[in-house]
Design a protein around this motif. Structure first.
Motif, mmCIF file in Angstrom:
data_model
loop_
_atom_site.group_PDB
_atom_site.id
_atom_site.type_symbol
_atom_site.label_atom_id
_atom_site.label_comp_id
_atom_site.label_asym_id
_atom_site.label_seq_id
_atom_site.Cartn_x
_atom_site.Cartn_y
_atom_site.Cartn_z
ATOM 1 N N TYR A 19 37.109 -70.982 63.456
ATOM 2 C CA TYR A 19 36.831 -69.544 63.423
ATOM 3 C C TYR A 19 35.903 -69.138 64.551
ATOM 4 N N ARG A 20 35.856 -67.847 64.800
ATOM 5 C CA ARG A 20 34.884 -67.296 65.738
ATOM 6 C C ARG A 20 33.678 -66.826 64.948
ATOM 7 N N THR A 22 29.341 -67.775 64.012
ATOM 8 C CA THR A 22 28.611 -68.866 63.378
ATOM 9 C C THR A 22 28.690 -68.823 61.851
ATOM 10 N N GLN A 23 28.680 -67.643 61.248
ATOM 11 C CA GLN A 23 28.698 -67.570 59.782
ATOM 12 C C GLN A 23 30.009 -68.086 59.215
ATOM 13 N N ALA A 24 31.128 -67.702 59.804
ATOM 14 C CA ALA A 24 32.434 -68.161 59.317
ATOM 15 C C ALA A 24 32.577 -69.659 59.492
ATOM 16 N N ASN A 25 32.144 -70.193 60.631
ATOM 17 C CA ASN A 25 32.226 -71.636 60.856
ATOM 18 C C ASN A 25 31.275 -72.404 59.959
ATOM 19 N N ASP A 26 30.112 -71.853 59.702
ATOM 20 C CA ASP A 26 29.162 -72.494 58.792
ATOM 21 C C ASP A 26 29.744 -72.587 57.383
ATOM 22 N N ARG A 27 30.361 -71.506 56.926
ATOM 23 C CA ARG A 27 30.996 -71.490 55.606
ATOM 24 C C ARG A 27 32.133 -72.507 55.547
ATOM 25 N N TRP A 28 32.965 -72.525 56.609
ATOM 26 C CA TRP A 28 34.088 -73.469 56.654
ATOM 27 C C TRP A 28 33.584 -74.909 56.623
#
Length: 60
Positions: A19-20, A22-28
């Motif tokens: 994902y683009r 930081t929040q989405a990638n952190d969740r993933w």
């Protein structure tokens, strides 16, 4: 152990973050790590009995 977890993620087809932002990638990443941990615990004998999770002892 951290290097091993990253190696597992890369070896299982996750060479880049999906994902683009930081929040989405952190969740993933947190969900992916939790899924790998749950799969490992199930392989070690995690079962659900009488509304509780239990690791079944292995007999050597």
């Amino acid at each position: 152990m951290a290097e091993r977890a990253v190696a597992w993620l890369v070896a299982r087809g996750n060479p880049r973050l999906p994902y683009r932002g930081t929040q989405a990638n952190d969740r993933w990443l947190h969900h992916r790590a939790a899924a790998l941990n749950l799969r490992r615990l199930i392989n070690l004998g995690l079962i659900y009995i009488n509304n509780t999770w239990t690791l079944m002892p292995t007999i050597p």
